[in-house]
Design an enzyme around this catalytic site. Sequence first.
Site, short mmCIF file in Angstrom:
data_model
loop_
_atom_site.label_atom_id
_atom_site.label_comp_id
_atom_site.label_asym_id
_atom_site.label_seq_id
_atom_site.Cartn_x
_atom_site.Cartn_y
_atom_site.Cartn_z
N TYR A 43 -6.28 -1.03 -6.92
CA TYR A 43 -5.68 -2.24 -6.36
C TYR A 43 -5.02 -2.00 -5.01
CZ TYR A 43 -1.42 -0.91 -9.15
OH TYR A 43 -0.35 -0.29 -9.73
N GLU A 44 -4.65 -3.11 -4.38
CA GLU A 44 -4.10 -3.11 -3.01
C GLU A 44 -5.06 -2.49 -2.00
OE1 GLU A 44 -1.82 -4.99 -2.40
OE2 GLU A 44 -1.10 -5.28 -4.44
N GLY A 45 -6.34 -2.75 -2.18
CA GLY A 45 -7.37 -2.16 -1.34
C GLY A 45 -7.84 -0.87 -1.96
N ARG A 53 0.82 -1.21 0.00
CA ARG A 53 0.00 0.00 0.00
C ARG A 53 0.86 1.25 0.00
NH1 ARG A 53 -4.95 -2.30 3.88
NH2 ARG A 53 -5.97 -3.38 2.14
#
Length: 562
Positions: A430-432, A294
């Site tokens: 992406y990545e949350g 993140r």
Amino acid sequence: MAYAAPLREIEFTLSAMAGADALGGLARFAEAGPDLRAAVLGEAAKLCEGALAPANAAGDAHGARLENGVVRTAPGFAAAHAALAEGGWYGVAADAAHGGMGLPHAFWCAANEMISGANLAFSMCPLLTVGHIEALEAHAPDWIRALYLPKLTSGRWTGTMCLTEPQAGSDVGALTTRAASNDDGTFAITGQKIYITWGDHDVAENVSHLVLARTPGAPEGAAGISLFLAPKFIPGADGAPGERNRIKVLSLERKLGVHGSPTCTMAFEGATAWLIGEENRGLAAMFTMMNNARLSVAMQGVGLAGAATAMALGYARERRQGRTPNGAGPIVEHAEVRRMLATMCARTAAARAVAYACAVAGDMGRAEDAPGRAGWAARAAFLTPIAKAFCTDVGFETASLNVQVHGGMGYIEDAGAAQLLRDARIPPIYEGTNGIQALDLVGRKLADGGEAARALLAEMAAGSDAPALAEARAALAATTDWMLAAGREDRAAGAAPYLRAWALTFGAHLMARGAAADPSFAPLSAVMQTRELPAVSALCREATDGAAALEALPLSDAAAFA
């Protein structure tokens, strides 16, 4: 235009705003002073300008291809990977015991900003590998660390993260991939994973997959997920890749942007794997990699914003159109163009400052002899969702403004602005997703009763006394109190504006610190205060409006007016 690494801006942000100079005073990073930092960043700039940026357009035009079950990367990507591996960049922040350099993670973040600005599609390969390394360092058994980490830190192997399934995206607890014990210390993984970035390729000799799966009898939901390591080729005792594992690439996604990054749908067909960490605690172990990723994705946003801003400035200084205040000058002299450019510069500087402040806080939290170590770790955790969401939003906003500055030429592929805009759309997802980052901020990150938030507010209150900053801080403090007292749905309804308010206020605070260190930075800091900070009060009003108005809108009723 050719990519030029923003070395001056990165160095100034790290030193004057993020406090990176303090890292060299810690035992863990005793050699990581300003001189070494400058040398490392200088080498990273040469790499990005000379090896990575030239392959960017080819990656967009040619993309990755799946041929007879083998993924072929775009022209220039294998050479880019070789240059990165040869320079040791995969192991910049990795443990020296396994071939890494052991430098601060902030140094890797700086390199990652340049890598991302030069070639976003390629940057995803080292981004995931670096996070993969950290997860194995923290959770793998000794024999796996000894076998895999030297290969990963050298770049001979790369790493992935295999979470998402067709029915389980952001709701990871819904995954159904199974892991059955083989009764010999290994497991057989069976299931399908989608959106696996750099899931397969031809630039390194092996690919190491971290896979989330369920063992027989595991609890439902997130509590029953375990983490496994499944390599593309099963290594022998000497570490050389051996037989092909039962992992197959079914297809590559056709995407809006980042065409050079192979995004794979993958089938695990009884693939041999090893348990990483404790059974049924895989999500906690995977969060080591996810939190690393993140912040790395935040750096992607900063890299994109820097590249877009440089591109827009270069075009505006040369393009002549209409009568300017100084006659027939370049369009940079038009007030509206200057407004767009100033917005790009201010937001990029704020995003860069927030991201590096988060990176330095993480390094301080990892150093055993750092004063107030626990507070630094809490600060890094609090800033991570803010950095990920804000920096990637700014990356896309700035890429969009870059197209606008170029006008019609920006909409034409030849200028390069269109590719930046297309590529910049994925980091907020992406990545949350950035919405999930906002929910994390008002949920987990305020679960300490607001301790980390109030510590940051107190730090900002001790800084600049500029009226705009004082007003923003007061609004943010009151909104934090409201969030701590509000119910779950009301907090969720205001989470995104609350996160943006935090980012703008903290970013402006850091920029004021930069202006105090160097008066030449003061005009940009002033733009941030006069053009961006006024939004904080409105964002805080939106954040505290609650969920009632949103719930009253009949969006679920197809026949209702909406």
